[in-house]
Scaffold this motif. Structure first.
Motif, PDB file in Angstrom:
ATOM      1  N   PRO A 165      25.330  -4.038  15.215  1.00  0.00           N
ATOM      2  CA  PRO A 165      25.905  -3.388  14.036  1.00  0.00           C
ATOM      3  C   PRO A 165      25.383  -3.954  12.715  1.00  0.00           C
ATOM      4  N   SER A 166      24.864  -5.165  12.738  1.00  0.00           N
ATOM      5  CA  SER A 166      24.376  -5.777  11.498  1.00  0.00           C
ATOM      6  C   SER A 166      23.096  -5.139  10.977  1.00  0.00           C
ATOM      7  N   THR A 167      22.489  -4.235  11.749  1.00  0.00           N
ATOM      8  CA  THR A 167      21.361  -3.473  11.194  1.00  0.00           C
ATOM      9  C   THR A 167      21.813  -2.687   9.970  1.00  0.00           C
ATOM     10  N   ARG A 168      23.119  -2.437   9.862  1.00  0.00           N
ATOM     11  CA  ARG A 168      23.642  -1.726   8.688  1.00  0.00           C
ATOM     12  C   ARG A 168      23.451  -2.530   7.406  1.00  0.00           C
ATOM     13  N   LEU A 169      23.358  -3.850   7.540  1.00  0.00           N
ATOM     14  CA  LEU A 169      23.175  -4.693   6.358  1.00  0.00           C
ATOM     15  C   LEU A 169      21.738  -4.659   5.837  1.00  0.00           C
ATOM     16  N   LEU A 170      20.792  -4.239   6.671  1.00  0.00           N
ATOM     17  CA  LEU A 170      19.392  -4.294   6.283  1.00  0.00           C
ATOM     18  C   LEU A 170      19.098  -3.422   5.067  1.00  0.00           C
ATOM     19  N   THR A 171      19.822  -2.330   4.926  1.00  0.00           N
ATOM     20  CA  THR A 171      19.651  -1.455   3.760  1.00  0.00           C
ATOM     21  C   THR A 171      19.835  -2.231   2.467  1.00  0.00           C
ATOM     22  N   TYR A 172      20.743  -3.199   2.491  1.00  0.00           N
ATOM     23  CA  TYR A 172      21.063  -3.968   1.292  1.00  0.00           C
ATOM     24  C   TYR A 172      20.121  -5.164   1.119  1.00  0.00           C
ATOM     25  N   VAL A 173      19.416  -5.542   2.184  1.00  0.00           N
ATOM     26  CA  VAL A 173      18.455  -6.633   2.098  1.00  0.00           C
ATOM     27  C   VAL A 173      17.115  -6.129   1.584  1.00  0.00           C
ATOM     28  N   VAL A 174      16.745  -4.911   1.980  1.00  0.00           N
ATOM     29  CA  VAL A 174      15.429  -4.348   1.642  1.00  0.00           C
ATOM     30  C   VAL A 174      15.171  -4.375   0.140  1.00  0.00           C
ATOM     31  N   GLY A 175      16.178  -4.083  -0.655  1.00  0.00           N
ATOM     32  CA  GLY A 175      15.999  -4.007  -2.105  1.00  0.00           C
ATOM     33  C   GLY A 175      16.048  -5.337  -2.816  1.00  0.00           C
ATOM     34  N   SER A 176      16.222  -6.445  -2.079  1.00  0.00           N
ATOM     35  CA  SER A 176      16.304  -7.767  -2.703  1.00  0.00           C
ATOM     36  C   SER A 176      14.957  -8.203  -3.268  1.00  0.00           C
ATOM     37  N   ASP A 177      15.007  -9.087  -4.272  1.00  0.00           N
ATOM     38  CA  ASP A 177      13.761  -9.645  -4.773  1.00  0.00           C
ATOM     39  C   ASP A 177      13.180 -10.593  -3.737  1.00  0.00           C
ATOM     40  N   LYS A 178      11.884 -10.878  -3.877  1.00  0.00           N
ATOM     41  CA  LYS A 178      11.181 -11.683  -2.890  1.00  0.00           C
ATOM     42  C   LYS A 178      10.323 -12.740  -3.586  1.00  0.00           C
ATOM     43  N   GLU A 179      10.097 -13.832  -2.874  1.00  0.00           N
ATOM     44  CA  GLU A 179       9.247 -14.904  -3.391  1.00  0.00           C
ATOM     45  C   GLU A 179       8.108 -15.156  -2.407  1.00  0.00           C
ATOM     46  N   TYR A 180       6.920 -15.383  -2.954  1.00  0.00           N
ATOM     47  CA  TYR A 180       5.737 -15.605  -2.123  1.00  0.00           C
ATOM     48  C   TYR A 180       4.931 -16.798  -2.643  1.00  0.00           C
ATOM     49  N   LEU A 181       4.262 -17.466  -1.737  1.00  0.00           N
ATOM     50  CA  LEU A 181       3.188 -18.388  -2.068  1.00  0.00           C
ATOM     51  C   LEU A 181       1.902 -17.743  -1.562  1.00  0.00           C
ATOM     52  N   ALA A 182       0.876 -17.715  -2.406  1.00  0.00           N
ATOM     53  CA  ALA A 182      -0.347 -17.000  -2.037  1.00  0.00           C
ATOM     54  C   ALA A 182      -1.568 -17.727  -2.569  1.00  0.00           C
ATOM     55  N   THR A 183      -2.699 -17.420  -1.965  1.00  0.00           N
ATOM     56  CA  THR A 183      -3.986 -17.870  -2.488  1.00  0.00           C
ATOM     57  C   THR A 183      -4.820 -16.642  -2.811  1.00  0.00           C
ATOM     58  N   ILE A 184      -5.263 -16.572  -4.048  1.00  0.00           N
ATOM     59  CA  ILE A 184      -6.103 -15.473  -4.524  1.00  0.00           C
ATOM     60  C   ILE A 184      -7.524 -15.986  -4.685  1.00  0.00           C
ATOM     61  N   ARG A 185      -8.462 -15.298  -4.074  1.00  0.00           N
ATOM     62  CA  ARG A 185      -9.884 -15.662  -4.223  1.00  0.00           C
ATOM     63  C   ARG A 185     -10.511 -14.760  -5.278  1.00  0.00           C
ATOM     64  N   LEU A 186     -10.899 -15.357  -6.395  1.00  0.00           N
ATOM     65  CA  LEU A 186     -11.580 -14.632  -7.470  1.00  0.00           C
ATOM     66  C   LEU A 186     -13.082 -14.755  -7.283  1.00  0.00           C
ATOM     67  N   GLY A 187     -13.750 -13.621  -7.331  1.00  0.00           N
ATOM     68  CA  GLY A 187     -15.194 -13.602  -7.108  1.00  0.00           C
ATOM     69  C   GLY A 187     -15.654 -12.395  -6.331  1.00  0.00           C
ATOM     70  N   ALA A 188     -14.712 -11.745  -5.621  1.00  0.00           N
ATOM     71  CA  ALA A 188     -15.072 -10.563  -4.835  1.00  0.00           C
ATOM     72  C   ALA A 188     -13.838  -9.718  -4.557  1.00  0.00           C
ATOM     73  N   GLU A 198     -13.377  -5.406   4.170  1.00  0.00           N
ATOM     74  CA  GLU A 198     -14.811  -5.586   3.971  1.00  0.00           C
ATOM     75  C   GLU A 198     -15.079  -5.965   2.518  1.00  0.00           C
ATOM     76  N   THR A 199     -15.891  -7.000   2.326  1.00  0.00           N
ATOM     77  CA  THR A 199     -16.219  -7.455   0.973  1.00  0.00           C
ATOM     78  C   THR A 199     -17.083  -6.425   0.267  1.00  0.00           C
ATOM     79  N   LEU A 200     -16.761  -6.145  -0.985  1.00  0.00           N
ATOM     80  CA  LEU A 200     -17.466  -5.116  -1.753  1.00  0.00           C
ATOM     81  C   LEU A 200     -18.526  -5.693  -2.684  1.00  0.00           C
ATOM     82  N   GLY A 201     -18.858  -6.959  -2.520  1.00  0.00           N
ATOM     83  CA  GLY A 201     -19.885  -7.586  -3.355  1.00  0.00           C
ATOM     84  C   GLY A 201     -19.307  -8.756  -4.141  1.00  0.00           C
ATOM     85  N   TRP A 202     -20.180  -9.693  -4.499  1.00  0.00           N
ATOM     86  CA  TRP A 202     -19.753 -10.909  -5.181  1.00  0.00           C
ATOM     87  C   TRP A 202     -20.173 -10.891  -6.639  1.00  0.00           C
TER      88      TRP A 202
END
Length: 311
Positions: A54-77, A87-91
């Motif tokens: 029955p707790s799947t009913r709560l998921l509707t209210y979780v989906v709209g929550s804000d989120k936090e991420y840690l990420a690595t962005i590669r600049l250059g391509a 597929e890399t589109l060029g450097w």
């Protein structure tokens, strides 16, 4: 005998789809009634919020929550998927990458913070005429998605370093992102690369929080014990919303759909909890009276029999 009922926080491993995780939890928990609140890409790791019974009913209210991420962005391509799986589109020329000063990087990040009109990645799950965008791209179609309004509350540069990729030079940037539901971190990587004239894509992504649910509290799939890991419905709902503590009589009446008198201040959504700790439902309060938004069944919370499985 009733099946498992509650919210389960799983630390999704890399190279698993969210559907893979749901399928495995179904087998472990011995129930088909498992859903998740917000897909994570296969390359991503981190907190995946699952609802059981029955707790799947709560998921509707979780989906709209804000989120936090840690990420690595590669600049250059840039890549076809805005992440390392595409597929890399060029450097970009090495001198252009090395011209990214901390000040230029900080300025570009600032312009990608706040309310934005963001164009989702073409390989996202956004539907175009009833079909997922990524499915159209994989079928060879050209897809142009409309921008959507999102909020990036925080976009913090944590570290950066030069990286050699074959004969090319890149700048790897570690970031922390806090954003509204529907924001694509891959698109932030793409747009940061556009702003700096180098191209950009994600090489790592970890979701560290969904609303009140943190990755530190999530369980790995290996040796997952669903019974001990489940958050009871009342605990999960009270993390999402203010708790409305009821008397036994109030719990009975509210469970039967009656409006009840309460001493709580007006609130759009509250977690209505019975004296025994059972979640009666979600309720709204106005003018000293509470009414039910979603009822939860008054059934004992038990787990199914775990089953041995393989992926």
């Amino acid at each position: 005998m009733s099946g498992p009922n509650g919210i389960l926080l799983v630390d999704k491993p890399a190279d698993w789809t969210s559907h893979d995780v749901v399928a495995r939890v179904r087998r472990i928990a011995g129930t088909r009634k498992v859903g998740h609140a917000g897909t994570l890409d296969p390359m991503a790791t981190g907190v995946l919020v699952l609802g059981l019974g029955p707790s799947t009913r709560l998921l509707t209210y979780v989906v709209g929550s804000d989120k936090e991420y840690l990420a690595t962005i590669r600049l250059g391509a840039s890549t076809t998927t805005d992440d390392a799986e595409g597929e890399t589109l060029g450097w970009a020329p090495a001198e252009r990458v090395r011209a990214i000063t901390p000040e230029r990087l900080a300025d570009a990040v600032t312009h990608l913070t706040g309310e934005l009109d963001q164009v989702p990645s073409s390989v996202s799950a956004v539907k175009v005429d009833g079909k997922r965008s990524y499915a159209r791209v994989r079928a060879g179609e050209q897809v142009e998605l409309k921008p959507r309004r999102v909020t990036v509350s925080a976009f913090d540069v944590l570290d950066s370093r030069e990286a050699s990729v074959g004969d090319a030079i890149a700048l790897d940037v570690d970031v922390r992102v806090v954003c509204s539901s529907g924001t694509y971190v891959r698109a932030l990587a793409r747009d940061l690369g556009v702003a700096l004239l180098t191209g950009g894509h994600l090489t790592a992504l970890r979701r560290t929080r969904v609303g009140p649910f943190a990755a530190a509290d999530a369980r790995p799939l290996d040796d997952l014990d669903v019974a001990s890991a489940l958050l009871r419905p009342a605990s999960a709902a009270s993390a999402l919303f203010p708790a409305l503590q009821l008397t036994e009589g109030q719990a009975t009446d509210l469970g039967h759909g009656k409006r009840i008198a309460v001493g709580a201040a007006d609130a759009e959504t509250m977690a209505a909890v019975a004296p025994d700790g059972r979640l009666v439902g979600l309720a709204s309060v106005k003018g000293g009276r509470a009414r039910t938004i979603v009822n939860f069944p008054a059934e004992p919370e038990q787990t199914g029999t775990p089953e041995e499985e393989t992926r």
